[in-house]
Design a protein around this motif. Structure first.
Motif, short mmCIF file in Angstrom:
data_model
loop_
_atom_site.label_atom_id
_atom_site.label_comp_id
_atom_site.label_asym_id
_atom_site.label_seq_id
_atom_site.Cartn_x
_atom_site.Cartn_y
_atom_site.Cartn_z
N PHE A 1 0.82 -1.22 0.00
CA PHE A 1 0.00 0.00 0.00
C PHE A 1 0.85 1.27 0.00
O PHE A 1 0.34 2.35 -0.30
CB PHE A 1 -0.94 0.00 1.21
N LEU A 2 2.14 1.15 0.33
CA LEU A 2 2.97 2.35 0.42
C LEU A 2 3.45 2.84 -0.94
O LEU A 2 3.59 4.04 -1.15
CB LEU A 2 4.17 2.09 1.32
N THR A 3 3.72 1.92 -1.87
CA THR A 3 4.29 2.34 -3.15
C THR A 3 3.35 2.15 -4.33
O THR A 3 3.67 2.59 -5.44
CB THR A 3 5.60 1.57 -3.44
N GLN A 4 2.20 1.52 -4.11
CA GLN A 4 1.24 1.30 -5.19
C GLN A 4 0.07 2.28 -5.08
O GLN A 4 -0.28 2.72 -3.98
CB GLN A 4 0.71 -0.14 -5.14
N PRO A 5 -0.58 2.60 -6.20
CA PRO A 5 -1.71 3.53 -6.16
C PRO A 5 -3.03 2.88 -5.73
O PRO A 5 -4.05 3.53 -5.69
CB PRO A 5 -1.79 4.03 -7.60
N SER A 6 -3.01 1.58 -5.44
CA SER A 6 -4.17 0.90 -4.86
C SER A 6 -3.63 -0.22 -3.97
O SER A 6 -2.43 -0.51 -3.97
CB SER A 6 -5.09 0.34 -5.95
N ALA A 7 -4.54 -0.83 -3.19
CA ALA A 7 -4.09 -1.86 -2.23
C ALA A 7 -4.99 -3.09 -2.32
O ALA A 7 -5.43 -3.46 -3.40
CB ALA A 7 -4.03 -1.26 -0.83
N GLY A 8 -5.28 -3.70 -1.18
CA GLY A 8 -5.98 -4.97 -1.20
C GLY A 8 -7.46 -4.88 -1.48
O GLY A 8 -8.07 -5.86 -1.92
N ALA A 9 -8.08 -3.74 -1.19
CA ALA A 9 -9.51 -3.58 -1.46
C ALA A 9 -9.71 -3.33 -2.94
O ALA A 9 -9.97 -2.22 -3.40
CB ALA A 9 -10.07 -2.43 -0.62
N ALA A 10 -9.59 -4.39 -3.71
CA ALA A 10 -9.60 -4.31 -5.17
C ALA A 10 -9.75 -5.72 -5.73
O ALA A 10 -9.59 -6.70 -5.02
CB ALA A 10 -8.31 -3.68 -5.68
N ASP A 11 -10.05 -5.80 -7.03
CA ASP A 11 -10.10 -7.11 -7.69
C ASP A 11 -8.71 -7.72 -7.81
O ASP A 11 -8.55 -8.94 -7.80
CB ASP A 11 -10.68 -6.97 -9.10
N VAL A 12 -7.72 -6.86 -7.98
CA VAL A 12 -6.33 -7.28 -8.22
C VAL A 12 -5.43 -6.45 -7.33
O VAL A 12 -5.67 -5.24 -7.15
CB VAL A 12 -5.94 -7.09 -9.70
N ALA A 13 -4.38 -7.05 -6.78
CA ALA A 13 -3.50 -6.32 -5.88
C ALA A 13 -2.06 -6.78 -6.04
O ALA A 13 -1.79 -7.93 -6.42
CB ALA A 13 -3.94 -6.50 -4.42
N ILE A 14 -1.14 -5.88 -5.72
CA ILE A 14 0.29 -6.20 -5.66
C ILE A 14 0.65 -6.48 -4.21
O ILE A 14 0.37 -5.66 -3.32
CB ILE A 14 1.14 -5.03 -6.19
N LEU A 15 1.25 -7.62 -3.95
CA LEU A 15 1.66 -7.98 -2.60
C LEU A 15 3.17 -7.82 -2.44
O LEU A 15 3.94 -8.12 -3.35
CB LEU A 15 1.29 -9.43 -2.28
N ASP A 16 3.57 -7.36 -1.24
CA ASP A 16 4.99 -7.29 -0.94
C ASP A 16 5.45 -8.38 0.02
O ASP A 16 6.64 -8.51 0.30
CB ASP A 16 5.38 -5.90 -0.41
N SER A 17 4.50 -9.15 0.55
CA SER A 17 4.84 -10.37 1.29
C SER A 17 3.69 -11.35 1.10
O SER A 17 2.54 -10.95 0.96
CB SER A 17 5.06 -10.08 2.78
#
Length: 319
Positions: A95-111
């Motif tokens: 959530f710190l470096t991406q423009p969206s987080a987990g509340a989405a259809d698709v997300a980038i995870l860092d762990s």
């Protein structure tokens, strides 16, 4: 790999969550080095999400909410060799470096960690923040086996996790909780009393001796720290995760000030996921919502009394 379209809940300015959060169509980029992209199955909401909207840990905007995630890997970045496309994982949104987080259809995870067999994605998704916060705070408090610990707000998700973790470490746990989770905490091995007038006297009676430490876990509730200090007689033995200003002013401790070098989450989160799969560890879930009903989730979360974790389910029906 290529960017994929998604619906995301995010904010473009700081303010009250109900005012600044919006549902948008976005493009989720390919994962960078050391990241994975997932099709989100479940995303847990936390009180910290509301503080992010208000300006906690400020950064580039827009930004999303939803730290806790379970989903199916659909792309992996460079230097990722511990998962593969199609695997069900749980972990934390970047959530710190991406423009969206987990509340989405698709997300980038860092762990991320594999969801063990027998553990439902919703139950996996609610683990990271609660278990990490509880573990790191107990470590910072240096609560030894045999000590008596008061977990104030043990019905909240972090408090519920902290009570279980402390009990597994051989700590005697006294817990304050409302009727929703009092019986469950008692069954786990905690001694439970209610909030409200006379709480300090009830805790002392249950303890039958000194209370060594206080873990303060409920949502912010101004005026509570003096009573907690009185229970131990030493403000240094009280640590809060929520009442920051009051604690600092009175000499109690704030977990964020003392968890600057925590043990890596990969040393304990997979273990708690395995325990959860076996029914030996749990985080209470209040309600689940389809992603499109996120405003209802925000409203309940902002009430201060959700009585458990709130979870968004992209593409699914609520329970």
């Amino acid at each position: 790999m290529s960017p994929v379209p998604a619906t995301a809940i995010r904010f473009h300015e700081y303010g009250e969550p109900a005012d600044v959060l919006r549902e948008e169509r976005v493009e989720i980029a390919d994962p960078g080095a050391g990241r994975v992209r997932v099709r989100v199955t479940a995303a847990g909401l936390n009180p910290a999400d509301w503080e992010l909207c208000r300006g906690f840990m400020p950064g580039n905007l827009p930004r999303g909410i939803g730290y806790d995630v379970a989903g199916v890997v659909d792309a992996v970045g460079e230097h990722v060799d511990d998962t593969a496309i199609g695997e069900l994982v749980f972990g934390t949104a970047d959530f710190l470096t991406q423009p969206s987080a987990g509340a989405a259809d698709v997300a980038i995870l860092d762990s991320w960690y594999r969801v063990p067999e027998g553990l439902e994605p919703v139950a996996a998704a609610v683990l990271p923040m609660a278990v990490q916060t509880a573990t790191w705070t107990l470590d910072a408090m240096d609560v030894a086996p045999g000590a008596t610990l008061l977990v104030n707000g043990a019905g909240a998700t972090v408090g519920f996790a902290a009570a279980q973790i402390a009990l597994r470490r051989g700590v005697r746990v006294i817990a304050t909780a409302g009727p929703t989770y009092a019986a469950k905490l008692t069954a786990l091995g905690a001694q439970v009393t209610s909030y409200g007038a006379g709480m300090a006297d009830r805790v002392r009676e249950l303890a039958g001796g000194p209370v060594d430490f206080v873990f303060d876990a409920p949502p912010p509730n101004a005026g509570s720290i003096p009573e907690l200090i009185a229970i131990t007689g030493n403000p240094h033995r009280v640590m809060t995760i929520s009442n920051h200003d009051e604690a600092r002013r009175l000499g109690a401790r704030v977990n964020l000030d003392h968890t600057t070098d925590p043990v890596p989450a990969d040393t304990f989160l997979p273990d708690y996921a395995a325990l959860a799969a076996d029914g030996a560890f749990t985080i209470p879930i209040a309600r689940t919502y389809p992603l499109g009903e996120w405003r209802s989730a925000v409203e309940l979360g902002m009430s201060g009394h959700p009585r458990g974790k709130l979870v968004l389910l992209p593409g699914q029906n609520a329970l």
